[in-house]
Design a protein around this motif. Sequence first.
Motif, PDB file in Angstrom:
ATOM      1  N   GLU A 238       0.849  -1.185   0.000  1.00  0.00           N
ATOM      2  CA  GLU A 238       0.000   0.000   0.000  1.00  0.00           C
ATOM      3  C   GLU A 238       0.887   1.237   0.000  1.00  0.00           C
ATOM      4  OE1 GLU A 238      -2.417   1.867   3.498  1.00  0.00           O
ATOM      5  OE2 GLU A 238      -3.677   0.332   2.533  1.00  0.00           O
ATOM      6  N   VAL A 239       0.628   2.128  -0.926  1.00  0.00           N
ATOM      7  CA  VAL A 239       1.378   3.378  -1.019  1.00  0.00           C
ATOM      8  C   VAL A 239       0.388   4.532  -0.845  1.00  0.00           C
ATOM      9  CG1 VAL A 239       2.853   4.831  -2.444  1.00  0.00           C
ATOM     10  CG2 VAL A 239       3.052   2.333  -2.598  1.00  0.00           C
ATOM     11  N   THR A 240       0.626   5.347   0.171  1.00  0.00           N
ATOM     12  CA  THR A 240      -0.195   6.522   0.418  1.00  0.00           C
ATOM     13  C   THR A 240       0.663   7.764   0.238  1.00  0.00           C
ATOM     14  OG1 THR A 240      -1.597   5.331   1.983  1.00  0.00           O
ATOM     15  CG2 THR A 240      -1.605   7.737   2.135  1.00  0.00           C
ATOM     16  N   VAL A 241       0.177   8.687  -0.565  1.00  0.00           N
ATOM     17  CA  VAL A 241       0.845   9.984  -0.752  1.00  0.00           C
ATOM     18  C   VAL A 241      -0.098  11.041  -0.184  1.00  0.00           C
ATOM     19  CG1 VAL A 241       1.822  11.625  -2.389  1.00  0.00           C
ATOM     20  CG2 VAL A 241       1.984   9.161  -2.848  1.00  0.00           C
TER      21      VAL A 241
ATOM     22  N   VAL B  11       8.643  21.998  -6.160  1.00  0.00           N
ATOM     23  CA  VAL B  11       9.496  21.163  -5.321  1.00  0.00           C
ATOM     24  C   VAL B  11       8.796  20.946  -3.981  1.00  0.00           C
ATOM     25  CG1 VAL B  11      11.746  20.982  -4.176  1.00  0.00           C
ATOM     26  CG2 VAL B  11      11.576  22.046  -6.453  1.00  0.00           C
ATOM     27  N   TYR B  12       8.744  19.700  -3.584  1.00  0.00           N
ATOM     28  CA  TYR B  12       8.113  19.306  -2.329  1.00  0.00           C
ATOM     29  C   TYR B  12       9.156  18.624  -1.457  1.00  0.00           C
ATOM     30  CZ  TYR B  12       3.555  20.216  -4.404  1.00  0.00           C
ATOM     31  OH  TYR B  12       2.470  20.823  -4.970  1.00  0.00           O
ATOM     32  N   GLU B  13       9.075  18.875  -0.180  1.00  0.00           N
ATOM     33  CA  GLU B  13       9.912  18.159   0.778  1.00  0.00           C
ATOM     34  C   GLU B  13       9.000  17.332   1.665  1.00  0.00           C
ATOM     35  OE1 GLU B  13      12.478  20.889   2.829  1.00  0.00           O
ATOM     36  OE2 GLU B  13      13.664  21.233   1.017  1.00  0.00           O
ATOM     37  N   GLY B  14       9.584  16.377   2.363  1.00  0.00           N
ATOM     38  CA  GLY B  14       8.772  15.551   3.239  1.00  0.00           C
ATOM     39  C   GLY B  14       9.532  14.363   3.761  1.00  0.00           C
ATOM     40  N   HIS B  15       8.798  13.318   4.056  1.00  0.00           N
ATOM     41  CA  HIS B  15       9.422  12.077   4.513  1.00  0.00           C
ATOM     42  C   HIS B  15       8.589  10.888   4.072  1.00  0.00           C
ATOM     43  CE1 HIS B  15       6.537  12.643   7.796  1.00  0.00           C
ATOM     44  NE2 HIS B  15       7.147  13.766   8.089  1.00  0.00           N
ATOM     45  N   VAL B  16       9.292   9.775   3.913  1.00  0.00           N
ATOM     46  CA  VAL B  16       8.668   8.490   3.618  1.00  0.00           C
ATOM     47  C   VAL B  16       8.808   7.644   4.874  1.00  0.00           C
ATOM     48  CG1 VAL B  16       8.730   6.393   2.221  1.00  0.00           C
ATOM     49  CG2 VAL B  16       9.323   8.587   1.187  1.00  0.00           C
ATOM     50  N   SER B  17       7.712   7.025   5.289  1.00  0.00           N
ATOM     51  CA  SER B  17       7.755   6.095   6.414  1.00  0.00           C
ATOM     52  C   SER B  17       7.200   4.751   5.948  1.00  0.00           C
ATOM     53  CB  SER B  17       6.960   6.636   7.605  1.00  0.00           C
ATOM     54  OG  SER B  17       5.609   6.824   7.250  1.00  0.00           O
ATOM     55  N   TRP B  18       7.540   3.703   6.696  1.00  0.00           N
ATOM     56  CA  TRP B  18       7.062   2.382   6.299  1.00  0.00           C
ATOM     57  C   TRP B  18       6.753   1.528   7.528  1.00  0.00           C
ATOM     58  CZ3 TRP B  18      11.826   4.413   5.146  1.00  0.00           C
ATOM     59  CH2 TRP B  18      12.929   3.892   5.823  1.00  0.00           C
TER      60      TRP B  18
ATOM     61  N   PRO C 275      -1.477 -11.326   6.385  1.00  0.00           N
ATOM     62  CA  PRO C 275      -2.112 -10.691   7.542  1.00  0.00           C
ATOM     63  C   PRO C 275      -1.474  -9.355   7.951  1.00  0.00           C
ATOM     64  CG  PRO C 275      -0.680 -12.444   8.271  1.00  0.00           C
ATOM     65  CD  PRO C 275      -0.685 -12.487   6.766  1.00  0.00           C
ATOM     66  N   GLN C 276      -0.270  -9.072   7.486  1.00  0.00           N
ATOM     67  CA  GLN C 276       0.419  -7.834   7.862  1.00  0.00           C
ATOM     68  C   GLN C 276       0.893  -7.125   6.596  1.00  0.00           C
ATOM     69  OE1 GLN C 276       0.873  -6.301  10.885  1.00  0.00           O
ATOM     70  NE2 GLN C 276       1.706  -4.658   9.653  1.00  0.00           N
ATOM     71  N   PRO C 277       0.028  -6.333   5.956  1.00  0.00           N
ATOM     72  CA  PRO C 277       0.404  -5.660   4.713  1.00  0.00           C
ATOM     73  C   PRO C 277       1.593  -4.706   4.895  1.00  0.00           C
ATOM     74  CG  PRO C 277      -1.958  -5.518   5.086  1.00  0.00           C
ATOM     75  CD  PRO C 277      -1.350  -6.050   6.338  1.00  0.00           C
ATOM     76  N   GLU C 278       2.339  -4.595   3.850  1.00  0.00           N
ATOM     77  CA  GLU C 278       3.466  -3.657   3.787  1.00  0.00           C
ATOM     78  C   GLU C 278       2.913  -2.306   3.346  1.00  0.00           C
ATOM     79  OE1 GLU C 278       7.787  -3.657   1.490  1.00  0.00           O
ATOM     80  OE2 GLU C 278       6.462  -5.393   1.385  1.00  0.00           O
ATOM     81  N   GLN C 279       3.266  -1.249   4.093  1.00  0.00           N
ATOM     82  CA  GLN C 279       2.715   0.076   3.802  1.00  0.00           C
ATOM     83  C   GLN C 279       3.821   1.123   3.780  1.00  0.00           C
ATOM     84  OE1 GLN C 279       0.062   0.082   7.202  1.00  0.00           O
ATOM     85  NE2 GLN C 279      -1.692  -0.306   5.867  1.00  0.00           N
ATOM     86  N   TYR C 280       3.718   2.013   2.803  1.00  0.00           N
ATOM     87  CA  TYR C 280       4.624   3.154   2.694  1.00  0.00           C
ATOM     88  C   TYR C 280       3.771   4.413   2.662  1.00  0.00           C
ATOM     89  CZ  TYR C 280       8.043  -0.340   1.380  1.00  0.00           C
ATOM     90  OH  TYR C 280       8.869  -1.434   1.391  1.00  0.00           O
ATOM     91  N   THR C 281       4.175   5.418   3.431  1.00  0.00           N
ATOM     92  CA  THR C 281       3.459   6.689   3.448  1.00  0.00           C
ATOM     93  C   THR C 281       4.434   7.806   3.112  1.00  0.00           C
ATOM     94  OG1 THR C 281       1.928   5.867   5.123  1.00  0.00           O
ATOM     95  CG2 THR C 281       2.053   8.262   4.832  1.00  0.00           C
ATOM     96  N   LEU C 282       4.088   8.582   2.107  1.00  0.00           N
ATOM     97  CA  LEU C 282       4.891   9.729   1.682  1.00  0.00           C
ATOM     98  C   LEU C 282       4.127  10.990   2.067  1.00  0.00           C
ATOM     99  CD1 LEU C 282       7.180  11.125   0.109  1.00  0.00           C
ATOM    100  CD2 LEU C 282       5.910  10.652  -1.986  1.00  0.00           C
ATOM    101  N   ASP C 283       4.658  11.725   3.036  1.00  0.00           N
ATOM    102  CA  ASP C 283       4.089  13.008   3.454  1.00  0.00           C
ATOM    103  C   ASP C 283       4.899  14.117   2.803  1.00  0.00           C
ATOM    104  OD1 ASP C 283       1.904  12.465   5.363  1.00  0.00           O
ATOM    105  OD2 ASP C 283       3.479  11.414   6.458  1.00  0.00           O
TER     106      ASP C 283
END
Length: 175
Positions: A60-63, A111-118, A152-160
């Motif tokens: 799952e990728v959330t931006v 240009v955007y700055e932020g962080h990726v978490s997982w 049962p434990q999906p892999e998720q990445y979130t880009l803020d």
Amino acid sequence: MTLLNQSTTLARPSHRLVEIYDSDAYRTDSTAVAAAERSVVGSNGYHLYLFSLQSDLEVEVTVRVWDEPQPSPGEAEGFTEVSLESETGILVIGQFAFGPAAEMSLPRPGVYEGHVSWTGRIAAAEYYEHALRQIEDNWSAARIRQLWHDNPQPEQYTLDLWYVRESEPADDEVD
């Protein structure tokens, strides 16, 4: 702190990679890919590469785009700071070998700055290895897809992200 835009999609990490890039940034950057293999996330400014520990389970990728800088995520397995330039204002979530999984319009180009978490990265890899040992020669493709889906434990990445400035004009645009 106002959330301006959010998009969530599922993407298959072909070659263990999912990429997020400006819709005009087509070239793969092997240096950024190598950085992702070492540090989970690699970037060249126009491309972000997310490196999974498996290559078949959808992630799952959330931006999310915010109106101001966001604090670092508190309950993630890991995170890293990023910068991403989008001259078109359209981000693509790509599946590397399988093509685009989704597109997302940013509030404006720049240009955007932020962080990726997982989260779930290690658990998904462990499930994947366990699932591979279960597959037998007579299994149908549908049965294997169901096994992948049952993680049962999906892999998720979130880009803020948050906007910081306009893009610099390209050399060919300067008079």
